[in-house]
Design a protein around this motif. Structure first.
Motif, PDB file in Angstrom:
ATOM      1  N   THR A 122       0.834  -1.195   0.000  1.00 49.24           N
ATOM      2  CA  THR A 122       0.000   0.000   0.000  1.00 49.24           C
ATOM      3  C   THR A 122       0.872   1.248   0.000  1.00 49.24           C
ATOM      4  N   ARG A 123       0.306   2.323  -0.515  1.00 51.68           N
ATOM      5  CA  ARG A 123       1.044   3.587  -0.586  1.00 51.68           C
ATOM      6  C   ARG A 123       1.462   4.056   0.806  1.00 51.68           C
ATOM      7  N   ASP A 124       0.555   3.947   1.781  1.00 50.20           N
ATOM      8  CA  ASP A 124       0.875   4.378   3.138  1.00 50.20           C
ATOM      9  C   ASP A 124       2.024   3.557   3.733  1.00 50.20           C
ATOM     10  N   ASN A 125       2.007   2.250   3.487  1.00 43.20           N
ATOM     11  CA  ASN A 125       3.084   1.410   4.006  1.00 43.20           C
ATOM     12  C   ASN A 125       4.422   1.740   3.341  1.00 43.20           C
ATOM     13  N   LEU A 126       4.395   2.027   2.051  1.00 45.46           N
ATOM     14  CA  LEU A 126       5.622   2.409   1.355  1.00 45.46           C
ATOM     15  C   LEU A 126       6.209   3.684   1.934  1.00 45.46           C
ATOM     16  N   ILE A 127       5.364   4.669   2.143  1.00 42.02           N
ATOM     17  CA  ILE A 127       5.840   5.941   2.688  1.00 42.02           C
ATOM     18  C   ILE A 127       6.392   5.745   4.100  1.00 42.02           C
ATOM     19  N   ALA A 128       5.689   4.947   4.902  1.00 39.10           N
ATOM     20  CA  ALA A 128       6.145   4.683   6.265  1.00 39.10           C
ATOM     21  C   ALA A 128       7.472   3.920   6.261  1.00 39.10           C
ATOM     22  N   ALA A 129       7.591   2.916   5.391  1.00 33.82           N
ATOM     23  CA  ALA A 129       8.830   2.132   5.317  1.00 33.82           C
ATOM     24  C   ALA A 129      10.002   3.001   4.881  1.00 33.82           C
ATOM     25  N   SER A 130       9.752   3.923   3.961  1.00 33.04           N
ATOM     26  CA  SER A 130      10.810   4.836   3.517  1.00 33.04           C
ATOM     27  C   SER A 130      11.298   5.705   4.669  1.00 33.04           C
ATOM     28  N   ALA A 131      10.352   6.159   5.490  1.00 34.59           N
ATOM     29  CA  ALA A 131      10.732   6.967   6.646  1.00 34.59           C
ATOM     30  C   ALA A 131      11.537   6.150   7.656  1.00 34.59           C
ATOM     31  N   VAL A 132      11.117   4.901   7.887  1.00 36.23           N
ATOM     32  CA  VAL A 132      11.854   4.022   8.800  1.00 36.23           C
ATOM     33  C   VAL A 132      13.265   3.775   8.268  1.00 36.23           C
ATOM     34  N   TYR A 133      13.370   3.532   6.973  1.00 29.26           N
ATOM     35  CA  TYR A 133      14.675   3.288   6.326  1.00 29.26           C
ATOM     36  C   TYR A 133      15.620   4.457   6.589  1.00 29.26           C
ATOM     37  N   LYS A 134      15.137   5.681   6.348  1.00 23.75           N
ATOM     38  CA  LYS A 134      15.999   6.862   6.543  1.00 23.75           C
ATOM     39  C   LYS A 134      16.351   7.057   8.005  1.00 23.75           C
ATOM     40  N   GLU A 135      15.400   6.771   8.888  1.00 21.45           N
ATOM     41  CA  GLU A 135      15.655   6.947  10.311  1.00 21.45           C
ATOM     42  C   GLU A 135      16.711   5.968  10.818  1.00 21.45           C
ATOM     43  N   LEU A 136      16.637   4.723  10.358  1.00 24.42           N
ATOM     44  CA  LEU A 136      17.555   3.696  10.847  1.00 24.42           C
ATOM     45  C   LEU A 136      18.919   3.750  10.174  1.00 24.42           C
ATOM     46  N   TYR A 137      18.950   4.035   8.858  1.00 27.22           N
ATOM     47  CA  TYR A 137      20.193   3.863   8.098  1.00 27.22           C
ATOM     48  C   TYR A 137      20.653   5.104   7.334  1.00 27.22           C
ATOM     49  N   GLY A 138      19.833   6.148   7.274  1.00 26.40           N
ATOM     50  CA  GLY A 138      20.180   7.314   6.476  1.00 26.40           C
ATOM     51  C   GLY A 138      21.409   8.046   7.010  1.00 26.40           C
ATOM     52  N   ASP A 139      22.133   8.719   6.096  1.00 27.05           N
ATOM     53  CA  ASP A 139      23.302   9.491   6.506  1.00 27.05           C
ATOM     54  C   ASP A 139      22.934  10.972   6.649  1.00 27.05           C
ATOM     55  N   SER A 140      23.924  11.789   6.952  1.00 34.85           N
ATOM     56  CA  SER A 140      23.683  13.213   7.207  1.00 34.85           C
ATOM     57  C   SER A 140      23.250  13.963   5.961  1.00 34.85           C
ATOM     58  N   ASN A 141      23.506  13.388   4.778  1.00 31.00           N
ATOM     59  CA  ASN A 141      23.120  14.024   3.521  1.00 31.00           C
ATOM     60  C   ASN A 141      21.721  13.606   3.060  1.00 31.00           C
ATOM     61  N   GLY A 142      21.065  12.755   3.825  1.00 31.55           N
ATOM     62  CA  GLY A 142      19.726  12.312   3.455  1.00 31.55           C
ATOM     63  C   GLY A 142      19.696  11.094   2.562  1.00 31.55           C
ATOM     64  N   ASN A 143      20.869  10.516   2.250  1.00 32.65           N
ATOM     65  CA  ASN A 143      20.924   9.312   1.418  1.00 32.65           C
ATOM     66  C   ASN A 143      20.747   8.062   2.270  1.00 32.65           C
ATOM     67  N   ILE A 144      20.336   6.983   1.630  1.00 28.62           N
ATOM     68  CA  ILE A 144      20.215   5.705   2.330  1.00 28.62           C
ATOM     69  C   ILE A 144      21.102   4.666   1.632  1.00 28.62           C
ATOM     70  N   PRO A 145      21.777   3.788   2.419  1.00 21.36           N
ATOM     71  CA  PRO A 145      22.629   2.762   1.826  1.00 21.36           C
ATOM     72  C   PRO A 145      21.847   1.491   1.541  1.00 21.36           C
ATOM     73  N   ALA A 146      22.251   0.780   0.499  1.00 20.13           N
ATOM     74  CA  ALA A 146      21.706  -0.548   0.209  1.00 20.13           C
ATOM     75  C   ALA A 146      22.875  -1.510   0.049  1.00 20.13           C
ATOM     76  N   THR A 147      22.897  -2.551   0.850  1.00 15.93           N
ATOM     77  CA  THR A 147      24.004  -3.509   0.827  1.00 15.93           C
ATOM     78  C   THR A 147      23.658  -4.696  -0.065  1.00 15.93           C
ATOM     79  N   PHE A 148      24.560  -5.000  -0.979  1.00 20.05           N
ATOM     80  CA  PHE A 148      24.440  -6.180  -1.831  1.00 20.05           C
ATOM     81  C   PHE A 148      25.596  -7.110  -1.460  1.00 20.05           C
ATOM     82  N   GLN A 149      25.273  -8.211  -0.798  1.00 16.91           N
ATOM     83  CA  GLN A 149      26.302  -9.193  -0.445  1.00 16.91           C
ATOM     84  C   GLN A 149      26.469 -10.154  -1.618  1.00 16.91           C
ATOM     85  N   VAL A 150      27.634 -10.143  -2.226  1.00 18.68           N
ATOM     86  CA  VAL A 150      27.902 -10.982  -3.394  1.00 18.68           C
ATOM     87  C   VAL A 150      28.850 -12.105  -2.990  1.00 18.68           C
ATOM     88  N   ILE A 151      28.399 -13.339  -3.187  1.00 20.06           N
ATOM     89  CA  ILE A 151      29.205 -14.510  -2.866  1.00 20.06           C
ATOM     90  C   ILE A 151      29.783 -15.072  -4.158  1.00 20.06           C
TER      91      ILE A 151
END
Length: 325
Positions: A261-290
């Protein structure tokens, strides 16, 4: 882009296995038809899919680096899950005479068909779960960023080993279990809070500690495993999800829910930035390659000495060294 690399030892096997020719329905995790549609759709959006090639190109180049370490020229190499040709961009003509590009999506295979590579290229629409190659027929097999969508990974590895000539290598790269842990956590926290439960939003993947045992169980010798954590920064969760779609890497779990749902997407985006965002407002995504390398057995390959055949005692060696000190 951040990179770390470490050597992972082989340990006990824990991956659920079935057959080498196909996976019974009760063991199926991924919807292969949905994955084909996702890859077809991504390839059809040529402009955006080319923009999103950055990750697969980076991993493909590292796979080719490992292939280049093998000092021989191959006649025919099969590239499983080749996509539009990421491996082929980095192959030199002194490495191989011909590459067979194989992918479940014909659209992916044909997206860049007008591009000229350094080597001869043949394209075949092939499902990685059902390989058509004859036993002992291939000089090498490579696979970059594809086999993490296979239901029966042990069976796929067995088929690869059978199709290789003796003393020939398989070099692969798959996404590991820590991939997109930031996205997974953000979506889970949001759904837990708003809906009181969880659903599979990020695909399950093989863990690092299983891969060595998977290769050994499939019959490979001289196995090597290493890991890269590639971290990519995005303006927000939405750009990350758009790029995953353009890569053909959207969720294909059979039990997935059809939409967020749109509301869940917006909420998840906010949680993502709160937990992992940097001072510039960017968010990291980790790709573990084996990365994995395995060789089809041959009598000329090095073998461990029989137990008890040593002529020098390790204990005596240490005692001599201590006496010198």
């Amino acid at each position: 882009m951040h990179r770390t690399c470490l050597i992972i030892p082989r340990i006990l096997f824990r991956h659920a296995s079935t057959t080498s020719s196909g996976t019974p329905a009760e063991f199926r995790i991924f919807d292969r038809a949905a994955k084909q549609r996702q890859r077809d759709r991504a390839a059809a959006d040529v402009e955006n899919s080319r923009v999103a090639d950055y990750l697969k190109d980076e991993v493909a180049e590292r796979v080719v680096d490992r292939l280049a370490d093998i000092k021989r020229k191959f006649n025919t190499i099969v590239d499983l899950g080749s996509g539009c040709g990421h491996i082929e961009k980095f192959i030199e003509k002194d490495m191989v005479q011909k590459i067979i590009m194989c992918d479940i999506s014909r659209n992916m295979l044909e997206r860049d068909k007008d591009i000229k590579y350094n080597v001869e290229v043949e394209r075949r629409a092939i499902d990685e779960e059902l390989l058509p190659f004859e036993e002992d027929s291939l000089d090498a097999v490579v696979s970059s960023m594809s086999l993490h969508w296979v239901n029966d990974l042990p069976g796929a590895l067995i088929q690869i080993r059978r199709s290789l000539k003796p003393d020939s290598p398989f070099i692969g790269a798959i996404l590991g279990g820590d991939t997109l842990f930031e996205l997974r956590t953000s979506l889970q926290l949001t759904e837990q809070e708003r809906e009181g439960g969880l659903s599979p939003r990020v695909s399950p993947m093989t863990t690092v500690r299983d891969v060595g045992s998977l290769l050994s169980r499939a019959g490979f010798n001289l196995t090597t495993i290493d890991v890269d954590d590639i971290v990519v920064n995005y303006p927000s969760m939405f750009e990350l999800m758009m790029d995953l779609r353009s890569m053909g890497e959207s969720n294909a779990v059979i039990a997935r829910r059809p939409y967020l749902t749109r509301d869940n997407l917006i909420a998840a985006s906010a949680v993502y930035k709160e937990l992992y965002g940097d001072s510039n407002g960017n968010i990291p995504a980790t790709f573990q390659v084996i990365y994995m390398i395995g060789w089809k057995p041959h009598t000329t390959q090095p073998r461990p000495m029989p137990r008890g055949s040593a002529k020098v005692s390790i204990k005596e060696t240490f005692e001599k060294d201590e006496s010198k000190d």
